[in-house]
Structures are given as C-alpha cells and as structure tokens.
Design a protein around this motif. Structure first.
Motif, short mmCIF file in Angstrom:
data_model
loop_
_atom_site.label_atom_id
_atom_site.label_comp_id
_atom_site.label_asym_id
_atom_site.label_seq_id
_atom_site.Cartn_x
_atom_site.Cartn_y
_atom_site.Cartn_z
N UNK A 559 34.46 14.11 32.42
CA UNK A 559 33.65 12.90 32.55
C UNK A 559 33.82 11.98 31.32
N UNK A 560 33.81 12.61 30.13
CA UNK A 560 33.93 11.81 28.91
C UNK A 560 35.31 11.16 28.83
N UNK A 561 36.31 11.93 29.23
CA UNK A 561 37.69 11.43 29.18
C UNK A 561 37.84 10.19 30.07
N UNK A 562 37.33 10.29 31.29
CA UNK A 562 37.46 9.17 32.21
C UNK A 562 36.75 7.94 31.65
N UNK A 563 35.58 8.16 31.07
CA UNK A 563 34.83 7.01 30.56
C UNK A 563 35.56 6.34 29.39
N UNK A 574 40.33 3.81 36.32
CA UNK A 574 40.94 5.11 36.04
C UNK A 574 40.08 6.20 36.64
N UNK A 575 40.71 7.31 36.90
CA UNK A 575 39.97 8.43 37.47
C UNK A 575 40.75 9.71 37.23
N UNK A 576 40.16 10.83 37.62
CA UNK A 576 40.83 12.12 37.58
C UNK A 576 40.80 12.70 39.00
N UNK A 577 41.84 13.40 39.35
CA UNK A 577 41.85 14.05 40.66
C UNK A 577 42.70 15.30 40.55
N UNK A 578 42.47 16.26 41.45
CA UNK A 578 43.35 17.43 41.33
C UNK A 578 44.52 17.37 42.31
N UNK A 621 37.06 12.41 40.49
CA UNK A 621 36.00 11.75 39.74
C UNK A 621 35.71 10.42 40.46
N UNK A 622 34.55 9.83 40.24
CA UNK A 622 34.28 8.52 40.86
C UNK A 622 35.37 7.53 40.48
N UNK A 623 35.66 6.58 41.35
CA UNK A 623 36.66 5.56 41.06
C UNK A 623 38.02 5.88 41.64
N UNK A 624 38.15 7.02 42.29
CA UNK A 624 39.44 7.42 42.86
C UNK A 624 39.93 6.40 43.89
N UNK A 638 31.69 8.24 45.34
CA UNK A 638 30.88 9.13 44.51
C UNK A 638 30.37 8.32 43.32
N UNK A 639 29.27 8.77 42.73
CA UNK A 639 28.78 8.10 41.53
C UNK A 639 28.23 9.12 40.55
#
Lengths: 897, 109
Positions: A559-563, A574-578, A621-624, A638-639
């Motif tokens: 979460x911190x990384x994305x922010x 930006x976002x994270x996804x697997x 993560x949100x924003x995908x 998602x939020x």
C-alpha cells in the motif's frame, strides 16, 4: 591380395594426375621413337620409317584413353569428366543455373535451419558436459496424465540408492528461480550497493561431478560438501555471470554473498560454456533443499547398458517402492530418454511445434525440387538433338543418365553449400526474432556434423528425386524423330511439367494460407481486441518474500509503495497486481457453486455436480482498471476501505457476470465459493462490487474461457507482484521505479523491468511469432518459385505451339483470341493447383485451429486473400508469354521449321 | 598390318606379358617384340592393347617400372616382374596348362 599397390596407384592417379599423364605421354612417344629407329635400321628412309611407325602405333589418343580407363580410379575420372561437362553446360545457361541453385539453396537452407534448431534443442545434450552421449533423463509418467511429473528429493534418493544400471544419478530444479543477490561492495564490479536479481538453479551436490563439469575458478560442489541437502551454504557461479558481474575476478572465490537474505559463500565458477542442463540457464547454482518437490532427475548410463535396460530396472525399482509406499509411487511408470536441453518431460510439445515448422519448410524444398525438375525437363527437351547424337555415337543409356544426373547433382551441391551458409544466417535471424525471455536462455545451435550430414543427405535425396525423372525421360529420347528435329515433343513430357507446376502452386498456396492464418492469429493475440491499453505502461516485477515480507508486512509495504509511486512526477496512475493482462493465464482451480445468500433456494435447483469451470483470479491494488484503461461497466473500483476485516469484495468481468447471473445485475451478488487461495482467505462470501470490460485471455486454446475475478490485494495477499505504472508522456520510468524500491528496501530486487507492450512474450506468442515468421518467409519464397514455374511452363508451351499459333493467325484468329488461348493454358494450371492447395489448406487449417485463438479454420480473409494473390501472380507470370504469343508473325512462325 | 594374326584369347595377353618379362626387364616395344619372338610371330600385340595391359598389371602389383636410358639413349619406361608377378606367372601357367590339356582331350574325343 594386391590391395595395397592398387590403393597406392589410386592415390597417385588422382592426386598427381598431371605427372601420371605426362609419364604416359613420354612412354608412348618413347615407343614411337624406338619404332622409328627400328624401321630406319631395316633400311627405310626417315620419312618412310616415320610413316610405318605411325601406322604400327595406331591411334595414340585412343591408346591413351584406354590406358586411362584401365587405371584405378577410372570411375572417378568419368565422374569428374561429367562434372566438368556439367559445369560447362551450367555456365552456358547462367540464368537457369542461378535460379535453380538459388531456389534449392533456399529450400535446403530453410530445412537445415529448422533441423539445426531441432538438433540443438532435442538431439544433443546441453553444451559443456563430458560424454554427453551417455547422459539420460529419467522420466516418470502416469497413465492419463499429460502434464509434467517431477520427482521429489526423497524419490531421487530412493532411485539413486537402488539403481545399478546408471551411475552419477543427479537432480536439479527445472525452472531457475529469481532470487535477490547481494554482494559486498568490494566483490562486485561497479561496487554497486543494493540487491540484484539473479536466476538461481538448485542442484544436488553431485550435479557437477556427475556431468563432468570442472571449475573455471575455485571448485564446484563435491561429495565432500556433505550428503545433507542445504547443509553447505555454498554457491557456484556460472561463467557468464562471473564475467559480467565480477569481471572474471578470481578473488571472488571464498567471498560471502547474500541470497534472499541468507548467507552463502562462493565455492567457485563453473567451466565456460556450461549453462545448465536445460534451455533455462541459471546464473548461480545452490544446493537443493531437502523439501524440493520439482526436480528433474538424470544419470549416466554405465558402459554397455542400453536405455531400455535402465528403464526396465527403474520400473522394477518403482514397483518395489510402490509396494512399500503406495501413496507416493502409485501409478508412476519410469522411462529413460537421452538427455537434451528440452527435458524429456516437455519434449512432446516442442516436437509437435518443430514438426509443424519442418512440415512448412519441407514444402518449400518440395516446391524448389518441382521447379528444378520442371526446368530440367524443359532443358532435356531442348537437348534432345544433342542426346540423340550422343546415343548414335554409342553412349550407353546408363552413362547418359549418369551424365544428366551429375549435372543435377552439381546444381544440388551448389544449392546445398549455399543452403548451409544460408542456414547459418537464418539460424541467427530466428534467434533474433525471439523476444527477450524473462529467464536467461541456454540456446546452443551449432552447425555440427549431424546438421551437415542432414543437409548433405537432403541435397542428395532431392537431387535424385528431381533429377531422375528428367534424366530417364531424356535418355529415352527417340533418336530418329529427335534427329529429324520434329518440333512436337512427346506430350507426356508436357503433362509431367504441368503436374510439377500444379504441385508447386498447390504447395505454395498452402504455405501462404498457413502464413496468413498464423499471422492473423498473432495479430489477434498481440494487438487486437486486448481490452486494455498497453501503451505507455511500465512494468516491474517484484517478489516481496525475497526480502522477507510476511503476509502482514507485505500488505503494508504494498500500500505504501503504491502511494509513493503515484506521487512520483511523470506518473499518471500506478497500481500493483499479481497478474499482467495478456500474460499467461494460470488456472486456479475449477469452480463449484455454493449457497448464494442473495438468491435463496437457488442451490437446490442446481445440478448436484455442475461441470467444472476454469477460473482465474487477479489480486490488485485500487487503480488497476484506471491504469490499464479497462472500463468499469457497472459498480465501482476497489478503494481504501476494502481491506482486511471489512466485507470481502470482488470485481468480475462482463462475461463472468453474464455466465454466473445471466440477464441479471451482477453488482451486489455473492460470488460462489472458489477453491484456491481466494476462498481460503475468505471469512465470508465475497460480494461483487463492480463489473469490468472483458480482457482477452491468452492461451485461448481452451474451449471454455475462464471465469475472471479480481480481488483486492489488501484482502487476499500474494507476494509475487507486478508494478504497473502509466506514465504521462509515455516515457520510461524504470530507473525511478527501481530507485523507489531500493529506497524503501535495499534487499528487494527488481526481477524484471520492461514496458507492458514488450511483456507479450508468453510461450504461445513466441511460438506464433516464430511460426508466422517462418511460414510467411517460406510462403513468399514459395510464391516466387511458383510464379517462375508458371512462367516457365507457359513460355515453353508457347514455344512448342508457335507453328499452331501462326496457322491460327493466318486463318484469321485475332490477337485477343491468341492471348486468351495462352492465358487459359497458364491459368488452368494455376486454377487446378490453387484448388488442390486450398483443399489441403482447409485441412491444415483445422490442425492449426488449435493454435488459432478463436480464428475459424476457414478464415475468409486469409483464404480469399490467398486466392486473389495467386490469381494476380498467375496473370503476371502469363503476361510475358502472352505478349510473345500475340506478337508472333504468321510468316515467321510457318517458316519456323 | 597385313600379316595374319591369331586373335588373342581373353586373359592370354596378361600371361604372355608376364612370360615375356620373366627373362628380365624390357620397355614397351621390347615386350611387344619379345612376345612376337617367343610365339614365333603368331601373336603381335598392338600398342592399343599393350599399354592398358601393362598399366593394369603394374597397378595390380605384378610389375614395377623404372625410367632408364634406352638403346637409342632416350628415356624409356622399363618393366620388371615383381615377386607377386612371378608367383602369378606360375599360377597362370599351371591354369593354362590344365585348360590346354582339357581342351585338347575334348577335341580328340
């Protein structure tokens, strides 16, 4: 008996031909002089003596020729003579020679290229090992199971202890794993601080000794390091990595390193050229862990032991183990296969694919051969007079066939040599066409003896096949009519030529259709209808477990990384996804419905055992959706509120919504329970909060598309993540992303960094790209060859019919009618060939349909396009002959004979 | 070429050459003259048959050759029986005698 002197004279005759011939001249002249002397002594005048001597000597040239024929190696001589004559004939017809040799070179070159690939991947052991011919892979199989079956460390030990027909049984993990490696400042080349991603292969301690791979520096693992796996924290570097990272510094041996935070010591560097046993090349090797479950095992046949014997013993051992421990060894059967960079367990797919490519390029060779055979036939017709003269002068039929075959063989020798040279170039071209793989690749495609033997044998077979018919035909020349120069050749010869042209057209249209289908499939996979916008998105892969993050700390970091990433200048979102869209789809499991609280009573109405449905989950993560520009058609993204402890939520794609709740609103429904990691972490049924537009699924070979759901990473955690960052101006942000990762945790390596567009390199895409490239190239070549063939046969037919056309024109035929006559002749061949080719292509299309991502096997665009293309090519090839035919002057034509 | 000559039986030429050389080395013309002499002119070997046979026998290892000065002081190629050639002469002679006896008997019968 007299073998040795004969051999010696054979050598002398062939190697010192000039001297041998000079000696013969001297000997014959010497005898002549002696004869003259003798006659002089008997009282003749010098003039009379010379004449008498000459009379007694007879024809000196005939004598010499007879001596040459009596000599050892006379046959070789004859062949050389044929070759010289053939070369002269070819030199006199340079256009014919160049076209024929070139088309053969292309055919042989293409086939040899594919064989080189097959040879490198399937037929020879990985480079750098000792006595590769005795190395074998141990292959467990299970009835009715087509996937990979790996062995565990336990099974490896069981097998190794019991087996007597194999020595040096070793094991390794098939897939090198990305790990984070930290070298102390002094050890690394640029003194760079920070973790680096390397690919590490886990191997048993006897791995290097079993394969006979020595150390280039330090030492490799040895039995002395203890049988206990993982006990010795040693690492062996690959030579490539040692050179690249440590600048070949021998003092690196004995230094400490950190791999995924664990301390290791560098034991040594493996020999140059050894990159592991499979195509995926590790950069470092570490001892395998005792709980390793994905092992490939192999061994070395003891001298005099066959693979079948070893397999029989393995099966006996397997049965014994199964009696002791039925759970672990249930229905396994054991096989033994020769070792190659593609391990035996995955060879089937590769064999099928390379077989497909081989079939494609073999068609080019067939076309080339048909072309050469056609031209040879035409030339044989043109040379009827010459051949008839030679028959009259006493040339035997066998000798004539040999002469004509030698000419053909000469063509094929030139074609073969050029083909091998071409294969070298094409092999590197093929390698260049491969996209960057995520793992270093161990591809060694040498032109070794086997490849050269293949090319040579192929040239020979092709020469005999395409030369035999024309040669037999020519040598059967009807002497009388040929000498009378009757312009009308035997009509079966023309029929044969027509057949060759029809075959050429059929095969090349088949190639063009195959290329078209593959190209369309490739286009569909890579660019069309993806459902998301890949442009301007940077991708970086990380694995949080490498830096020791747990389930709890990983979520916080993510979460911190994305922010922080979003706050970087230049980043739009930006976002994270697997999972990366368009990447390989991994099936989680099959889906079973469970009670849906939102639709009470529906459980009972469902069949007890619904058909299993594959499904795939993506943790994001949100924003995908915003980052990839996938529109949400209903509900919300998602939020921050969707986190651990709150109501589990999910987003599904449109077709999933349609299939689960046909005709109904999906938002607000509860998702059926799904086995696997999502439901395992679910405290309660997951509610759908949004519906996203469909994204193309790659690996579309499956009949049923998978159900796709998205879940928030904060609720369902996974450590392997992909950073997705859309930049404002499409600029690369890889360096900034790396800097941010290192700033947040220096132990966390970036596993891979590229753009989303480059990402599309799944095995399916790679295969398609290679197949489309190969078939596209060979299709074009085939087209060219076929058009030459059409032109040749039409032009030839016009030559034959000059008189007839002249008569027609004298009798009042218009130029248009004559043109039509020629056109019909050429185009009927194209038509027949195209019809046959399209039939073949529709059959082949059905085979290819498995690969074709929902493209119908009878794709109208491809088939229609190919037909039009061939019509155009046919017309173009007929153009010159038509012009020539319509310009025929009746007077000249009638004087033609 | 006017003289009447018996045609050489297949295989007899080799035997005659070996026999001609049994007494010592000779050049090509010498071999020819010697055969003429020992057959009392029945067989005259033409160069067109002689040279191929000489070369064949040499390659078979029954003859060797050297270049020497001839009686007219020019270079000439002299042929000489080898050990194997001498053995071959013995075998072929025996074989020929058997055939000759058999044929003679057959013709008398």
């Amino acid at each position: 008996m007299a073998g040795l002197p004969r051999l010696r004279s054979l050598w002398r005759n062939l190697a010192h031909r000039d001297r041998v011939d000079r000696d013969l001249d001297d000997e014959v002249r010497g005898m002549f002089d002696l004869l003259v002397e003798e006659k002089r002594r008997s009282g003749l005048t010098p003039e009379q003596a010379r004449r008498a001597a000459a009379l007694e000597m007879g024809q000196v040239d005939v004598t010499k020729a007879r001596v040459r024929d009596a000599r050892a190696g006379a046959f070789v001589d004859g062949v050389q003579q044929d070759a010289r004559y053939g070369a002269r004939v070819l030199r006199r017809n340079p256009i014919f020679a160049i076209t024929a040799a070139l088309s053969l070179a292309i055919g042989i070159g293409a086939t040899t290229t594919i064989f080189t690939v097959a040879n490198g991947l399937l037929l020879r052991a990985a480079p750098g090992v000792a006595e590769p011919n005795r190395l074998v892979d141990i292959v467990p199989t299970m009835k009715g199971h087509f996937g990979l079956i790996f062995t565990t460390y336990g099974i490896y030990l069981d097998v190794r202890e019991r087996i007597t027909t194999l020595q040096d049984v070793y094991a390794y993990e098939l897939e090198p794993k990305p790990v984070s490696l930290r070298a102390p400042r002094a050890a690394s080349r640029d003194g760079a601080e920070g973790a680096e991603r390397v690919f590490s292969g886990s191997v048993t301690l006897n791995y290097f000794e079993a394969l006979g791979v020595p150390a280039a520096a330090g030492r490799v693992f040895g039995a002395a390091d203890g049988e206990q796996p993982g006990a010795a924290s040693l690492v062996v570097l690959s030579h490539d990595y040692w050179v690249r990272r440590f600048n070949s510094d021998p003092s690196v041996v004995g230094r400490p390193l950190q791999i995924n935070g664990q301390p290791f010591v560098v034991a040594g560097v493996a020999r140059e050229g050894f990159r592991g046993m499979s195509v995926a090349a590790p950069e470092v090797w570490i001892p395998v862990a005792a709980d390793a479950a994905q092992l490939m095992t192999g061994g070395r046949l003891k001298p005099g032991v066959s693979r079948a014997q070893a397999a029989a013993e393995l099966n006996a051992i397997g049965r014994g183990l199964a009696r002791e421990n039925p759970n672990r060894f249930g229905e396994l059967e054991w096989g033994v296969a020769f070792s190659s960079p593609l391990p035996a367990v995955v060879r089937g797919v590769a064999v099928a694919f390379i077989g497909l490519l081989m079939a494609l390029v073999a068609m080019v060779l067939v076309i080339a051969c048909a072309n050469v055979a056609g031209v040879l036939l035409a030339r044989a017709t043109a040379r009827r007079r010459e051949i008839a003269v030679r028959v009259t002068l006493g040339a035997g039929r066998a000798r004539l066939v040999r002469q004509l075959l030698t000419e053909t063989a000469l063509l094929f020798v030139i074609g073969g040599i050029a083909g091998v040279a071409l294969a070298r170039g094409m092999t590197s071209l093929l390698l260049a066409a491969l996209p960057a793989f995520p793992v270093p690749v161990n591809l060694f495609l040498p032109l070794d003896g086997r490849v050269l033997a293949f090319a040579g044998g192929l040239s020979l077979v092709a020469a005999v096949l395409s030369g035999m018919t024309p040669a037999l035909h020519a040598s059967r020349a009807d002497v009388i009519s040929a000498l009378k120069d009757e312009s009308q050749g035997p009509s079966d010869r023309l029929r044969l030529r027509n057949a060759f042209v029809v075959a050429q057209v059929a095969f090349s249209i088949l190639l063009v259709v195959a290329a078209g289908l593959l190209g369309r499939a490739l286009g569909r996979v890579t660019t069309l209808e993806q459902g998301f916008d890949a442009q301007g998105v940077d991708v970086a892969a990380i694995d949080l477990s490498m830096a020791g993050y747990t389930d709890d700390t990983g979520r916080v970091f993510a979460r911190e990384f994305v922010e922080r990433l979003r706050r970087l200048p230049g980043i739009e979102s930006a976002t994270l996804a697997d999972r990366v869209p368009g990447g390989p789809l991994q099936m989680e499991a099959t889906l079973r419905r469970r009670g849906d609280p939102s639709a009470a009573g529906s459980t009972e109405s469902l069949p007890a055992e619904p058909p299993p449905v594959p499904w795939s989950a993506n943790l994001v993560e949100p924003g995908y959706f915003k980052t990839l520009r996938i529109p949400l058609v209903a509900g919300r993204d998602f939020n921050a509120g969707d986190r651990r402890g709150t109501q589990p939520v999910a987003i599904v794609d449109e077709s999933t919504a349609r299939r689960l709740w046909p005709g109904q609103e999906a938002v607000g429904r509860f998702l059926p329970s799904v086995p696997g990691r999502v439901s395992a972490q679910d405290p309660a049924p997951r509610v759908v909060v949004g519906v996203a537009r469909d994204v193309a699924q790659s690996g579309g070979a499956t009949k049923t598309p998978a159900l796709v759901i998205y879940a928030p990473l904060q609720q369902v955690y996974g450590p392997r993540l992909t950073v997705l960052a859309r930049t404002r101006q499409g600029q690369r942000m890889a360096r900034e992303i790396r800097a941010l990762v290192t700033a947040m945790n220096p132990n966390l390596p970036i596993l891979a960094a590229h753009t989303l567009e480059e990402r599309q390199t799944g095995p399916v895409v790679v295969q398609l790209r290679v197949a489309a490239l190969v078939s596209g190239t060979v299709g074009l070549v085939g087209l060219l060859l076929a058009s030459i063939g059409i032109y040749g046969v039409t032009a030839y037919a016009i030559g034959q019919r000059t008189r007839e056309i002249g008569i027609r024109m004298t009798l009042g035929a218009q130029r248009a009618e004559v043109g039509w006559l020629v056109l019909r002749q050429g185009m009927s061949l194209v038509g027949i060939g195209a019809a046959i080719g399209l039939l073949l292509a529709s059959a082949a299309g059905r085979v290819l349909a498995r690969l074709l991502f929902g493209l119908p096997p009878l794709d109208p665009v491809t088939f229609g396009g190919a037909t039009l293309l061939f019509a155009a090519v046919g017309l173009a090839a007929c153009y010159v002959p038509i012009r020539r035919a319509t310009r025929i002057s009746p007077m000249e034509a009638l004087r033609y004979e | 070429m006017g003289r009447d000559r018996a045609t050489l039986l297949q295989g007899t030429l080799d035997l005659l050459i070996l026999k001609a050389l049994a007494a010592g080395e000779l050049h090509g013309l010498g071999v020819s003259r010697r055969i003429e002499q020992i057959t009392h002119g029945t067989f005259v070997v033409q160069p067109g048959s002689l040279f191929p046979a000489l070369h064949r026998l040499e390659e078979a290892g029954w003859l060797t050759s050297t270049w020497e000065a001839s009686e007219n002081n020019r270079r000439a190629k002299y042929y000489l029986l080898t050990k194997a050639g001498r053995k071959q002469l013995g075998e072929e002679t025996a074989q020929w005698n058997r055939i000759a006896v058999a044929i003679a008997r057959a013709l008398e019968a």
